[in-house]
Write a protein that holds these residues in place. Structure first.
Motif, PDB file in Angstrom:
ATOM      1  N   CYS A  57      35.470   0.234  28.331  1.00 33.20           N
ATOM      2  CA  CYS A  57      35.680  -0.616  27.155  1.00 33.20           C
ATOM      3  C   CYS A  57      35.655   0.190  25.862  1.00 33.20           C
ATOM      4  N   LYS A  58      36.162  -0.436  24.813  1.00 33.37           N
ATOM      5  CA  LYS A  58      36.085   0.094  23.461  1.00 33.37           C
ATOM      6  C   LYS A  58      35.167  -0.796  22.629  1.00 33.37           C
ATOM      7  N   PRO A  59      34.609  -0.267  21.559  1.00 35.95           N
ATOM      8  CA  PRO A  59      33.663  -1.055  20.762  1.00 35.95           C
ATOM      9  C   PRO A  59      34.221  -2.380  20.275  1.00 35.95           C
ATOM     10  N   ASP A  60      35.480  -2.412  19.832  1.00 34.19           N
ATOM     11  CA  ASP A  60      36.034  -3.664  19.322  1.00 34.19           C
ATOM     12  C   ASP A  60      36.243  -4.687  20.428  1.00 34.19           C
ATOM     13  N   TRP A  61      36.421  -4.226  21.664  1.00 31.64           N
ATOM     14  CA  TRP A  61      36.514  -5.183  22.777  1.00 31.64           C
ATOM     15  C   TRP A  61      35.168  -5.884  22.953  1.00 31.64           C
ATOM     16  N   LEU A  62      34.085  -5.114  22.904  1.00 30.79           N
ATOM     17  CA  LEU A  62      32.761  -5.717  23.061  1.00 30.79           C
ATOM     18  C   LEU A  62      32.470  -6.711  21.945  1.00 30.79           C
ATOM     19  N   ALA A  63      32.924  -6.408  20.749  1.00 31.01           N
ATOM     20  CA  ALA A  63      32.727  -7.326  19.630  1.00 31.01           C
ATOM     21  C   ALA A  63      33.468  -8.632  19.878  1.00 31.01           C
ATOM     22  N   GLN A  64      34.668  -8.541  20.416  1.00 27.92           N
ATOM     23  CA  GLN A  64      35.400  -9.767  20.755  1.00 27.92           C
ATOM     24  C   GLN A  64      34.724 -10.516  21.902  1.00 27.92           C
ATOM     25  N   PHE A  65      34.156  -9.787  22.853  1.00 34.60           N
ATOM     26  CA  PHE A  65      33.414 -10.458  23.928  1.00 34.60           C
ATOM     27  C   PHE A  65      32.279 -11.289  23.338  1.00 34.60           C
ATOM     28  N   ALA A  66      31.627 -10.740  22.311  1.00 34.36           N
ATOM     29  CA  ALA A  66      30.533 -11.469  21.672  1.00 34.36           C
ATOM     30  C   ALA A  66      31.031 -12.771  21.055  1.00 34.36           C
ATOM     31  N   LEU A  67      32.179 -12.719  20.401  1.00 35.87           N
ATOM     32  CA  LEU A  67      32.764 -13.927  19.806  1.00 35.87           C
ATOM     33  C   LEU A  67      33.110 -14.953  20.879  1.00 35.87           C
ATOM     34  N   MET A  68      33.754 -14.513  21.940  1.00 42.11           N
ATOM     35  CA  MET A  68      34.169 -15.440  22.994  1.00 42.11           C
ATOM     36  C   MET A  68      32.963 -15.987  23.744  1.00 42.11           C
ATOM     37  N   GLY A  69      31.966 -15.144  23.989  1.00 42.35           N
ATOM     38  CA  GLY A  69      30.749 -15.606  24.649  1.00 42.35           C
ATOM     39  C   GLY A  69      30.010 -16.630  23.814  1.00 42.35           C
ATOM     40  N   ASN A  70      30.026 -16.451  22.501  1.00 40.89           N
ATOM     41  CA  ASN A  70      29.391 -17.397  21.591  1.00 40.89           C
ATOM     42  C   ASN A  70      30.060 -18.775  21.688  1.00 40.89           C
ATOM     43  N   VAL A  71      31.398 -18.787  21.711  1.00 41.60           N
ATOM     44  CA  VAL A  71      32.141 -20.043  21.824  1.00 41.60           C
ATOM     45  C   VAL A  71      31.818 -20.737  23.147  1.00 41.60           C
ATOM     46  N   TYR A  72      31.819 -19.979  24.234  1.00 39.24           N
ATOM     47  CA  TYR A  72      31.572 -20.574  25.543  1.00 39.24           C
ATOM     48  C   TYR A  72      30.147 -21.106  25.660  1.00 39.24           C
ATOM     49  N   ALA A  73      29.168 -20.361  25.139  1.00 39.18           N
ATOM     50  CA  ALA A  73      27.773 -20.780  25.243  1.00 39.18           C
ATOM     51  C   ALA A  73      27.517 -22.084  24.501  1.00 39.18           C
ATOM     52  N   LYS A  74      28.244 -22.298  23.407  1.00 43.94           N
ATOM     53  CA  LYS A  74      28.050 -23.528  22.647  1.00 43.94           C
ATOM     54  C   LYS A  74      28.394 -24.764  23.463  1.00 43.94           C
ATOM     55  N   SER A  75      29.333 -24.647  24.380  1.00 44.00           N
ATOM     56  CA  SER A  75      29.702 -25.800  25.187  1.00 44.00           C
ATOM     57  C   SER A  75      29.028 -25.796  26.551  1.00 44.00           C
ATOM     58  N   ALA A  76      28.798 -24.622  27.133  1.00 40.70           N
ATOM     59  CA  ALA A  76      28.298 -24.546  28.505  1.00 40.70           C
ATOM     60  C   ALA A  76      26.791 -24.681  28.609  1.00 40.70           C
ATOM     61  N   LEU A  77      26.038 -24.218  27.601  1.00 41.29           N
ATOM     62  CA  LEU A  77      24.587 -24.245  27.759  1.00 41.29           C
ATOM     63  C   LEU A  77      23.908 -25.582  27.441  1.00 41.29           C
ATOM     64  N   PRO A  78      24.265 -26.386  26.499  1.00 40.31           N
ATOM     65  CA  PRO A  78      24.974 -26.068  25.245  1.00 40.31           C
ATOM     66  C   PRO A  78      23.951 -25.739  24.163  1.00 40.31           C
ATOM     67  N   LEU A  79      24.356 -24.883  23.225  1.00 39.94           N
ATOM     68  CA  LEU A  79      23.488 -24.466  22.134  1.00 39.94           C
ATOM     69  C   LEU A  79      24.297 -24.430  20.848  1.00 39.94           C
ATOM     70  N   SER A  80      23.673 -24.780  19.752  1.00 41.90           N
ATOM     71  CA  SER A  80      24.388 -24.771  18.481  1.00 41.90           C
ATOM     72  C   SER A  80      24.516 -23.366  17.909  1.00 41.90           C
ATOM     73  N   SER A  81      23.528 -22.502  18.194  1.00 39.57           N
ATOM     74  CA  SER A  81      23.557 -21.135  17.679  1.00 39.57           C
ATOM     75  C   SER A  81      23.037 -20.170  18.742  1.00 39.57           C
ATOM     76  N   PRO A  82      23.859 -19.856  19.747  1.00 40.47           N
ATOM     77  CA  PRO A  82      23.414 -18.985  20.837  1.00 40.47           C
ATOM     78  C   PRO A  82      22.979 -17.612  20.331  1.00 40.47           C
ATOM     79  N   ARG A  83      21.927 -17.085  20.932  1.00 38.58           N
ATOM     80  CA  ARG A  83      21.456 -15.738  20.600  1.00 38.58           C
ATOM     81  C   ARG A  83      22.277 -14.727  21.391  1.00 38.58           C
ATOM     82  N   ILE A  84      22.911 -13.820  20.673  1.00 38.38           N
ATOM     83  CA  ILE A  84      23.779 -12.819  21.298  1.00 38.38           C
ATOM     84  C   ILE A  84      23.055 -11.487  21.333  1.00 38.38           C
ATOM     85  N   GLY A  85      22.972 -10.883  22.509  1.00 42.47           N
ATOM     86  CA  GLY A  85      22.364  -9.567  22.645  1.00 42.47           C
ATOM     87  C   GLY A  85      23.314  -8.612  23.338  1.00 42.47           C
ATOM     88  N   ILE A  86      23.144  -7.326  23.081  1.00 44.44           N
ATOM     89  CA  ILE A  86      23.967  -6.323  23.749  1.00 44.44           C
ATOM     90  C   ILE A  86      23.073  -5.511  24.686  1.00 44.44           C
TER      91      ILE A  86
END
Length: 343
Positions: free
Chosen positions: A149-178
């Motif tokens: 991977c490249k750094p900007d790919w991981l940053a996009q993963f964080a954005l997409m994971g945030n969107v998915y967590a809001k509906s799947a968990l669901p959470l209003s402000s998911p905590r993102i960790g690397i």
């Protein structure tokens, strides 16, 4: 809602796949399940179930992708596979989501190169996994789509994971960790450090570096990693959980006294088993492709298939694809991520 299911996907297809579809049709009466595969096999298997009145359709696919098929060639070699047919239904708007427990690499290849393609602006799709442990539910990505991977790919993963967590968990402000080898800022390899700088620029609830012990303690909801590390992490956790269960079972039946104690604790053991059973989740989405695609384990049983269909319903209802598209447009503009050309 219509969810397309690859009934030729699991290791023991089509038995658990169709049983799971029947269970899903009973649990979700507002949803039509489209069974994709060899029509004769599907009809023969359906005779074993009481499916009268259930919303089940059949879409014939004369070919099937096997677990040994090479992802690099299966896209062209089997254009009429159940994976192709299912994803084309999503692409053409004839299904709201697609579920398969088949070859993960083939699903990724068929989705990105032959049918759905990537959401505009997405540099690389990410394969997610939802892992349950001790009343904690984690979303981990990437777990195998991108080994390097490249750094900007991981940053996009964080954005997409945030969107998915809001509906799947669901959470209003998911905590993102690397995922890193230390919680202190500055830990990690060059990729982790560079990706961390980019993620900090985004409007996310970013908690920084996460070690596995913090992850299992529930100190983050979404874990970001490259596909190689994420895949090794997921397989290690699954293997450790399975081995621990086997060891515990052996020890609890090693003597009369321990067997008696196990019998008295049976209900507690069942509750623990439900917490770590991957069938309770069923599957997780391939984020970044232009349609809802849920991928489950090849060893999926009927319960896992049913729950994977539930995941597809949830993702489609939450309009995950359009939300990712709009979030990327809104948040990436003006950041260093947008300055790197997509490959």
């Amino acid at each position: 809602m219509r969810i397309a299911l690859d009934v030729m996907g699991s290791d023991h297809n089509p038995v658990p796949d169709i049983a799971g579809a029947v269970a899903a049709a009973r649990e979700f009466p507002d949803t039509t399940i489209v069974l994709i595969g060899d029509e004769r096999l599907i009809q023969d298997e359906l005779k074993k179930h009481k499916d009268a009145g259930l919303k089940l359709d059949i879409a014939h696919a004369p070919e099937a992708v096997t677990m040994t098929d090479k992802p690099s060639i299966v896209g062209k070699a089997k254009p009429n596979s159940s994976m192709h047919v299912g994803m084309k239904l999503v692409k053409d708007g004839k299904a709201d989501g697609f579920v398969t427990a088949g070859n993960t690499g083939a699903a990724l290849s068929i989705a990105t190169l032959f049918t759905l393609r990537r959401i505009p602006g997405v540099k690389r799709p990410a394969l997610t996994a939802m892992f349950r442990f001790a009343n904690t539910t984690l979303i981990i990505l990437d777990v195998g789509a991108n080994a390097d991977c490249k750094p900007d790919w991981l940053a996009q993963f964080a954005l997409m994971g945030n969107v998915y967590a809001k509906s799947a968990l669901p959470l209003s402000s998911p905590r993102i960790g690397i995922l890193s080898n230390g919680e202190e800022e500055g830990k990690g390899n060059e990729l982790i450090r560079a990706a961390t700088e980019l993620i900090r620029e985004l409007p996310l609830n970013f908690v920084g570096n996460i070690e596995p012990k913090q992850m299992l303690n529930g100190e983050a909801d979404v874990i970001i990693a490259d596909g190689f590390v994420g895949n090794v992490l997921l397989k290690s956790m699954e293997a450790a959980t399975k081995k621990m269960a086997e060891t515990l079972r052996t020890e609890l039946t090693s003597s009369v006294l321990s067997t008696l104690g196990a019998a008295l604790s049976r209900s507690a053991f069942k509750r623990v088993q439900r917490q770590v059973d991957p069938a309770e989740v069923g599957g997780a989405p391939l984020l970044g492709v232009n349609g809802v695609v849920i991928i489950g384990h090849g060893s999926s049983n009927a319960k896992a298939i049913k729950n994977a269909i539930g995941q597809a319903r949830r993702a489609a209802s939450a309009n995950i694809v359009e939300t990712i598209r709009s979030e990327l447009e809104r948040t990436m503009s003006g950041t260093r991520i947008s300055e790197t050309e997509s490959e």
